[in-house]
Design an enzyme around this catalytic site. Structure first.
Site, PDB file in Angstrom:
ATOM      1  N   GLY A  11       0.809  -1.219   0.000  1.00 43.16           N
ATOM      2  CA  GLY A  11       0.000   0.000   0.000  1.00 43.16           C
ATOM      3  C   GLY A  11       0.835   1.257   0.000  1.00 43.16           C
ATOM      4  N   ASN A  12       2.027   1.215   0.608  1.00 47.54           N
ATOM      5  CA  ASN A  12       2.891   2.398   0.661  1.00 47.54           C
ATOM      6  C   ASN A  12       3.390   2.809  -0.719  1.00 47.54           C
ATOM      7  OD1 ASN A  12       2.882   2.958   3.474  1.00 47.54           O
ATOM      8  ND2 ASN A  12       4.231   1.224   3.819  1.00 47.54           N
ATOM      9  N   LYS A 127      -2.220  -2.616  16.518  1.00 50.35           N
ATOM     10  CA  LYS A 127      -2.136  -1.930  15.231  1.00 50.35           C
ATOM     11  C   LYS A 127      -2.858  -0.589  15.306  1.00 50.35           C
ATOM     12  CE  LYS A 127      -1.203  -2.205  10.707  1.00 50.35           C
ATOM     13  NZ  LYS A 127       0.133  -2.435  10.158  1.00 50.35           N
ATOM     14  N   LYS A 211      -1.596  -7.842   4.834  1.00 53.13           N
ATOM     15  CA  LYS A 211      -1.835  -8.176   3.429  1.00 53.13           C
ATOM     16  C   LYS A 211      -0.920  -9.287   2.924  1.00 53.13           C
ATOM     17  CE  LYS A 211       1.450  -6.020   0.574  1.00 53.13           C
ATOM     18  NZ  LYS A 211       2.655  -6.259   1.344  1.00 53.13           N
ATOM     19  N   LYS A 273       6.732 -10.320   5.797  1.00 50.53           N
ATOM     20  CA  LYS A 273       6.929 -10.743   4.417  1.00 50.53           C
ATOM     21  C   LYS A 273       7.636 -12.095   4.367  1.00 50.53           C
ATOM     22  CE  LYS A 273       7.360  -5.922   2.967  1.00 50.53           C
ATOM     23  NZ  LYS A 273       5.934  -5.781   2.676  1.00 50.53           N
TER      24      LYS A 273
END
Length: 313
Positions: A11-12, A127, A211, A273
């Site tokens: 998203g970044n 978060k 994600k 990741k």
């Protein structure tokens, strides 16, 4: 060789405004269509951190300034982000396909992702989302049942849980589109978190899903050959930023577990990741995960760059 590939876009990389996003996605479409033109089946997932934060902030501000304005749940904010990010992605990917005379359709699926209501993450939300509040405002919200946390000296924010994905509600729809040679954009922002309650159906959860984990679950469910997790760097490194920094071409399952245990990967950036890539690669013999930058995705599939995580047993 034709591969079924899930590409997880951060998203970044999509900017902090609608204009920035349009400009970024116009460029992003080119390497994605490169993979499609090479004959691969491409399924696109994406993050939404800045975008859902922007939406949530706008909704929080409206609630604070307009007493009659009802609070907007985080699930609805995630759905909104899926819609407008998906709109830009499908638009520019479709335009790039037409420019190259490739006859394929692109569709965005507003995607719900099932989580376990008993996931330990719900007991320790961490978060941060939405607007900043004063200490007094935060105390009032805590009395209403929200978990608040001071954020880097800038004020207090609500924090939510980040549970692991269990299943994807729209998986049959996604598979049907893929099997009919369509390009699917799905699990945006990790998906809209829902749980199943007997007698009530699916209920939205006050949470966000990572994600990369959602993309790995998607790749597993549709029996993908490759999961490509895109990041700002071309390869994974151990001892990052130190004199003995080492960039990795390949990472075995055992070595990935070892490096995670040794703390080589930062929790807020590379760790999820690597964990997501590891989970997918270990889920079935022959599956591969690739961590690299967007521009290098095609070269990574060709074995020329990036870090490949594979079960070598």
């Amino acid at each position: 060789m034709k591969n079924r590939i899930v590409v997880a876009l951060g998203g970044n990389a999509l900017g902090n405004s609608a204009k920035e996003q349009r400009d970024a996605v116009r460029e992003t479409a080119i390497p994605i269509v490169d993979l499609i033109e090479a004959g691969h089946e491409v399924i696109l997932a994406h993050g939404n951190g800045p975008q859902v934060g922007m939406i949530n902030l706008a909704m929080d501000s409206a609630t604070k300034n307009l007493p009659s304005f009802a609070e907007m749940p985080i699930t609805e904010c995630v759905a909104m982000s899926q819609g407008y990010i998906g709109y830009h992605l499908q638009r520019f990917i479709r335009d790039e396909l037409k420019r190259r005379n490739i006859d394929k359709e692109v569709a965005t699926i507003v995607t719900e992702v099932l989580v376990d209501g008993d996931d330990p993450a719900f007991k320790s939300p961490n978060k941060p989302i939405g607007a900043f509040y004063t200490k007094e405002e935060a105390e009032k919200l805590e009395k209403q049942g929200y978990t608040m946390m001071e954020d880097a000296g800038r004020g207090y924010r609500r924090v939510v849980a980040s549970p692991k994905p269990v299943d994807i509600v729209q998986k049959k729809t996604i598979k049907t589109l893929i099997d009919n040679s369509q390009i699917v954009i799905t699990v945006g922002g990790g998906g809209i978190p829902v749980k199943y309650v007997e007698g009530k159906g699916t209920l939205g959860e006050f949470a966000v899903i990572d994600k990369d984990f959602a993309s790995a679950k998607l790749a597993e469910l549709i029996d993908a050959d490759y999961l490509i997790i895109l990041t700002a760097v071309e390869k994974i490194a151990i001892n990052y930023g130190k004199e003995n920094e080492q960039w990795l071409d390949k990472l075995s399952i055992d070595d990935a577990k070892k490096y995670i245990k040794e703390g080589h990967f930062a929790p807020g950036s590379m760790l999820p990741k690597v964990e997501a890539a590891l989970g997918f690669a270990a889920s079935k013999q022959g599956r591969r995960a690739l961590v690299t930058s967007l521009e290098k995705a095609k070269d990574g599939i060709a074995g020329l760059t990036g870090t490949v995580i594979v079960d070598e047993k």
